[in-house]
Design an enzyme around this catalytic site. Structure first.
Site, PDB file in Angstrom:
ATOM      1  N   ASN A  75     -53.157 -61.135 -61.711  1.00  0.00           N
ATOM      2  CA  ASN A  75     -51.983 -60.311 -61.516  1.00  0.00           C
ATOM      3  C   ASN A  75     -50.966 -61.134 -60.726  1.00  0.00           C
ATOM      4  O   ASN A  75     -51.073 -61.266 -59.511  1.00  0.00           O
ATOM      5  CB  ASN A  75     -52.336 -59.028 -60.759  1.00  0.00           C
ATOM      6  CG  ASN A  75     -51.128 -58.142 -60.555  1.00  0.00           C
ATOM      7  OD1 ASN A  75     -50.183 -58.187 -61.330  1.00  0.00           O
ATOM      8  ND2 ASN A  75     -51.153 -57.344 -59.507  1.00  0.00           N
ATOM      9  N   GLU A  76     -50.044 -61.745 -61.457  1.00  0.00           N
ATOM     10  CA  GLU A  76     -49.033 -62.613 -60.877  1.00  0.00           C
ATOM     11  C   GLU A  76     -49.665 -63.680 -59.971  1.00  0.00           C
ATOM     12  O   GLU A  76     -49.286 -63.825 -58.805  1.00  0.00           O
ATOM     13  CB  GLU A  76     -47.984 -61.784 -60.134  1.00  0.00           C
ATOM     14  CG  GLU A  76     -47.275 -60.815 -61.065  1.00  0.00           C
ATOM     15  CD  GLU A  76     -46.147 -60.042 -60.396  1.00  0.00           C
ATOM     16  OE1 GLU A  76     -45.863 -60.289 -59.213  1.00  0.00           O
ATOM     17  OE2 GLU A  76     -45.554 -59.198 -61.074  1.00  0.00           O
ATOM     18  N   PRO A  77     -50.632 -64.438 -60.506  1.00  0.00           N
ATOM     19  CA  PRO A  77     -51.386 -65.390 -59.675  1.00  0.00           C
ATOM     20  C   PRO A  77     -50.569 -66.570 -59.163  1.00  0.00           C
ATOM     21  O   PRO A  77     -51.020 -67.282 -58.264  1.00  0.00           O
ATOM     22  CB  PRO A  77     -52.490 -65.868 -60.612  1.00  0.00           C
ATOM     23  CG  PRO A  77     -51.910 -65.709 -61.977  1.00  0.00           C
ATOM     24  CD  PRO A  77     -51.050 -64.485 -61.900  1.00  0.00           C
TER      25      PRO A  77
END
Length: 105
Positions: A75-77
Site C-alpha cells: 500500500n504505497e510502499p
C-alpha cells in the site's frame, strides 16, 4: 448497499476472509491488497506466495464466486515516509505473487 449506490469496484487493503465471503456473488469487481509488512515473506519465498494466493484468491474465486480482478502488492510502499523500508521487497514480492497467480490458473 454498495451496488445500490452505483459502486461497481472495491479495493480491500487486506484479504479479510469475512469481507471476501460477504462479496460472494455480489457482482462487484474486487482488488485485494497485500499489506506492506507481508511483502518481506512473499519476496523471499515462492511457496509463501503460492500459499497466499491459494488462501486469499483461489479459494474465493473458485468456491465463492468473488470477482477478484487484481492483487495489489503493498500500500504505497514507495512513499518517502517509509524511508525506503519496502523498496527491496516490493518487486520480488510482486514477481512471486505473479508466478503464483499464473501457476494457480
Amino acid at each position: 448497499m454498495l451496488k445500490d449506490n452505483g459502486i461497481q469496484k472495491v479495493k480491500l487493503f487486506d484479504a479479510d476472509p469475512n469481507i471476501l465471503n460477504a462479496l460472494k456473488k455480489s457482482g462487484l469487481q474486487v482488488m485485494v491488497g497485500i499489506p506492506n509488512d507481508t511483502a518481506y515473506t512473499l519476496a523471499n519465498s515462492v511457496q509463501a506466495a503460492e500459499k497466499w494466493v491459494s488462501k486469499n484468491v483461489s479459494a474465493h474465486v473458485s468456491s465463492g464466486g468473488v470477482d477478484i480482478r487484481y492483487v495489489a502488492v503493498g500500500n504505497e510502499p514507495f512513499l518517502s515516509t517509509f524511508n525506503g523500508t519496502f523498496e527491496a521487497t516490493t518487486l520480488p514480492a510482486l514477481q512471486n505473487i505473479q508466478a503464483a497467480l499464473t501457476k494457480s490458473g
